[in-house]
Design a protein around this motif. Structure first.
Motif, mmCIF file in Angstrom:
data_model
loop_
_atom_site.group_PDB
_atom_site.id
_atom_site.type_symbol
_atom_site.label_atom_id
_atom_site.label_comp_id
_atom_site.label_asym_id
_atom_site.label_seq_id
_atom_site.Cartn_x
_atom_site.Cartn_y
_atom_site.Cartn_z
ATOM 1 N N ALA A 342 -20.319 2.714 8.782
ATOM 2 C CA ALA A 342 -19.769 3.602 9.813
ATOM 3 C C ALA A 342 -19.382 2.832 11.061
ATOM 4 C CB ALA A 342 -20.783 4.689 10.150
ATOM 5 N N LEU A 343 -20.093 1.750 11.359
ATOM 6 C CA LEU A 343 -19.744 0.944 12.525
ATOM 7 C C LEU A 343 -18.378 0.293 12.361
ATOM 8 C CD1 LEU A 343 -23.175 -0.808 13.184
ATOM 9 C CD2 LEU A 343 -22.112 0.973 14.566
ATOM 10 N N VAL A 344 -18.064 -0.122 11.124
ATOM 11 C CA VAL A 344 -16.780 -0.781 10.873
ATOM 12 C C VAL A 344 -15.660 0.243 10.783
ATOM 13 C CG1 VAL A 344 -15.533 -2.306 9.296
ATOM 14 C CG2 VAL A 344 -17.967 -2.669 9.724
ATOM 15 N N THR A 345 -15.926 1.366 10.135
ATOM 16 C CA THR A 345 -14.882 2.385 10.026
ATOM 17 C C THR A 345 -14.537 2.970 11.383
ATOM 18 O OG1 THR A 345 -16.566 4.065 9.572
ATOM 19 C CG2 THR A 345 -15.554 2.969 7.677
ATOM 20 N N PRO A 352 -4.937 -0.716 13.220
ATOM 21 C CA PRO A 352 -4.168 0.209 12.380
ATOM 22 C C PRO A 352 -4.585 0.183 10.915
ATOM 23 C CG PRO A 352 -2.730 -1.035 13.848
ATOM 24 C CD PRO A 352 -4.071 -1.652 13.958
ATOM 25 N N SER A 353 -5.100 -0.944 10.455
ATOM 26 C CA SER A 353 -5.477 -1.063 9.050
ATOM 27 C C SER A 353 -6.863 -1.686 8.956
ATOM 28 C CB SER A 353 -4.455 -1.909 8.281
ATOM 29 O OG SER A 353 -4.817 -2.031 6.922
ATOM 30 N N VAL A 354 -7.774 -1.021 8.239
ATOM 31 C CA VAL A 354 -9.148 -1.498 8.056
ATOM 32 C C VAL A 354 -9.473 -1.446 6.572
ATOM 33 C CG1 VAL A 354 -11.581 -1.134 8.583
ATOM 34 C CG2 VAL A 354 -9.854 -0.707 10.345
ATOM 35 N N ALA A 355 -10.014 -2.548 6.049
ATOM 36 C CA ALA A 355 -10.434 -2.614 4.653
ATOM 37 C C ALA A 355 -11.844 -3.177 4.593
ATOM 38 C CB ALA A 355 -9.480 -3.476 3.831
ATOM 39 N N VAL A 356 -12.627 -2.700 3.630
ATOM 40 C CA VAL A 356 -13.995 -3.146 3.424
ATOM 41 C C VAL A 356 -14.090 -3.772 2.044
ATOM 42 C CG1 VAL A 356 -16.408 -2.458 3.197
ATOM 43 C CG2 VAL A 356 -14.975 -1.421 4.966
ATOM 44 N N VAL A 372 -11.728 4.412 4.503
ATOM 45 C CA VAL A 372 -10.979 3.166 4.627
ATOM 46 C C VAL A 372 -10.739 2.604 3.228
ATOM 47 C CG1 VAL A 372 -11.937 2.633 6.904
ATOM 48 C CG2 VAL A 372 -13.083 1.787 4.844
ATOM 49 N N LEU A 373 -9.900 1.592 3.169
ATOM 50 C CA LEU A 373 -9.612 0.946 1.889
ATOM 51 C C LEU A 373 -10.848 0.176 1.428
ATOM 52 C CD1 LEU A 373 -7.598 0.127 -0.330
ATOM 53 C CD2 LEU A 373 -6.920 -1.779 1.147
ATOM 54 N N MET A 374 -11.372 0.526 0.254
ATOM 55 C CA MET A 374 -12.563 -0.118 -0.292
ATOM 56 C C MET A 374 -12.155 -1.079 -1.393
ATOM 57 S SD MET A 374 -15.886 -0.453 -0.209
ATOM 58 C CE MET A 374 -16.531 0.994 0.630
ATOM 59 N N LEU A 375 -12.510 -2.354 -1.229
ATOM 60 C CA LEU A 375 -12.250 -3.394 -2.220
ATOM 61 C C LEU A 375 -13.591 -3.766 -2.839
ATOM 62 C CD1 LEU A 375 -9.808 -5.593 -0.091
ATOM 63 C CD2 LEU A 375 -9.218 -3.752 -1.676
ATOM 64 N N ARG A 376 -13.884 -3.245 -3.993
ATOM 65 C CA ARG A 376 -15.184 -3.429 -4.658
ATOM 66 C C ARG A 376 -15.039 -4.473 -5.750
ATOM 67 N NH1 ARG A 376 -19.634 -4.507 -5.571
ATOM 68 N NH2 ARG A 376 -21.400 -3.132 -6.049
ATOM 69 N N ALA A 377 -15.875 -5.506 -5.710
ATOM 70 C CA ALA A 377 -15.805 -6.572 -6.707
ATOM 71 C C ALA A 377 -17.180 -7.203 -6.850
ATOM 72 C CB ALA A 377 -14.781 -7.630 -6.298
ATOM 73 N N GLU A 378 -17.405 -7.801 -8.013
ATOM 74 C CA GLU A 378 -18.675 -8.462 -8.261
ATOM 75 C C GLU A 378 -18.660 -9.917 -7.847
ATOM 76 O OE1 GLU A 378 -20.149 -7.936 -12.167
ATOM 77 O OE2 GLU A 378 -20.213 -5.747 -12.063
ATOM 78 N N ASP A 379 -17.490 -10.576 -7.866
ATOM 79 C CA ASP A 379 -17.406 -11.979 -7.480
ATOM 80 C C ASP A 379 -16.064 -12.244 -6.817
ATOM 81 O OD1 ASP A 379 -15.582 -12.033 -9.610
ATOM 82 O OD2 ASP A 379 -17.054 -12.837 -11.006
#
Length: 393
Positions: A342-345, A352-356, A372-379
């Motif tokens: 929540a602090l980052v969002t 203008p553009s935020v991604a996590v 926000v745009l969520m980039l989920r990855a294991e590595d």
């Protein structure tokens, strides 16, 4: 200078023989004790002789990616006045403050005026900064009673960067028109920024003649690209955000460093200004030097996990809100940091553009995108693939 166990044993035996010989009238025992003491004193004098050596060090290269090769070459020259030297030498080569990791350097019959070259590979199996040197030379007497260790030569550092995975896509820029609309453009829009002194190589058509006549020297107009994408990468280096941390390293954090290195490499390749900031406060930027990512990658190599202040992320987000060094923010964190998203969002207003980007193993209950745009990855490799799959920033 230290006395070995053999030396302490000989000193103890010699003192005992001297005492028994004098008290009970045995001159032979007293003589043996005196010989033992004289041997130890002679060993102290032998070890006190300092070898006069000139040591130079070369590292090629001093900045490598994880797993690439780097070599240290030592040139050791005997510049003393006496004969050949046979010494036991070890060169320190370890990570951070670890002084126990050493590499043996053979110095056999190094005659006066002669030199020898010794090379050895640097371990680059993990990200970090490898500290090399100084060369530790140990001088021992022939009986092994006393040892004296001294440092020779300078020290060097080798920065081992995280692996950078190929990324084809970069965020689009933000062009602000006079009527207040925001338009995303893939290229920049040149506009006047400031006046500066003329330097050799500047185009004469950029000279501002009126100002030059007033100040008495050539002044040129400097332009900047206001709509060029400015990327900010915030890397979470708080210990609590990476639950898989062990005593030495954390593979999930290493994956986040690879993701940050991939973003930096892609931005520099496209000549885009980029800033890298750690939650702990350290930061680096590409600045005006295009095509160079050294400062940012050096910061990634030096980054480590430690117990941070609970308010570290609050301080970092407040700093970004106040100074706003870019228009696209990418926050990289681990599975343990989802509670602070929540602090980052909350930075969606200034940015203008935020991604996590969240790195780590999949969870039974994955965190939501929180708007926000969520980039989920294991590595790191999967993160690069997810990054290239984003249709619109």
């Amino acid at each position: 200078m230290t006395v070995t166990l053999r030396g302490w044993g000989l000193l103890t035996a010699g003192a005992a023989l001297l005492a028994v010989g004098f008290v009970f009238g045995y001159p032979e025992l007293a003589m043996l004790g005196a010989v033992a003491v004289v041997a130890l004193v002679s060993a102290l004098g032998h070890a006190a002789l300092k070898p006069v050596l000139a040591v130079s060090r070369a590292v090629d290269p001093d900045r490598v990616s994880r797993g690439e090769g780097s070599t240290v070459t030592l040139t050791i020259r005997n510049i003393g006045r006496f004969g050949a030297a046979t010494l036991v030498a070890h060169d320190r080569c370890g990570w951070g403050t670890d002084s126990s990791a050493t590499v043996p350097v053979p110095l056999l019959r190094l005659r006066r005026g002669r030199q020898t070259d010794v090379s050895y590979p640097v371990p680059t199996s993990r990200r970090g900064v490898v500290h090399v040197g100084p060369l530790q030379i140990t001088r021992r007497d022939p009986l092994g009673l006393v040892a004296s260790t001294r440092g020779h030569g300078d020290t060097s550092q080798i920065w081992v960067y995280p692996k950078a995975h190929l990324m084809q896509a970069v965020p689009a820029g933000i062009s602000r028109s006079l009527d207040g609309r925001l338009d995303r453009v893939p290229h920049g829009a040149i506009t006047f920024d400031t006046l500066r002194e003329y330097v050799i190589g500047d185009e004469l058509r950029h000279v501002h003649w009126r100002t030059s006549a007033r100040v008495g020297q050539l002044m040129v107009r400097e332009h900047v690209d206001t709509s060029l994408p400015r990327i900010v990468v915030l890397l979470d280096d708080r210990l609590g955000s990476w639950p898989a941390f062990t005593a030495m390293t954390c593979e999930e954090f290493e994956s986040a460093c690879e993701a940050a290195a991939s973003i930096v490499t892609a931005a520099v390749r496209e000549d885009l200004p980029i800033t890298l900031q750690l939650v702990s406060g350290n930061a680096a930027g590409s600045g005006r030097v295009r095509g160079s990512a050294r400062a940012l990658l050096d910061l990634l190599a030096e980054a480590d996990l430690a117990q941070r202040d609970e308010q570290a992320l609050v301080t970092a987000t407040n700093r970004l809100r106040q100074f706003r060094p870019g228009d696209t923010l990418i926050y990289l964190t681990g599975t343990g940091g989802h509670g602070d998203l929540a602090l980052v969002t909350g930075l969606r207003g200034p940015f203008p553009s935020v991604a996590v980007g969240m790195l780590g193993p999949r969870l039974p209950l994955e965190p939501e995108s929180v708007g926000v745009l969520m980039l989920r990855a294991e590595d790191g490799a999967e993160f690069a693939a997810v990054w290239d799959g984003v249709a619109r920033w």
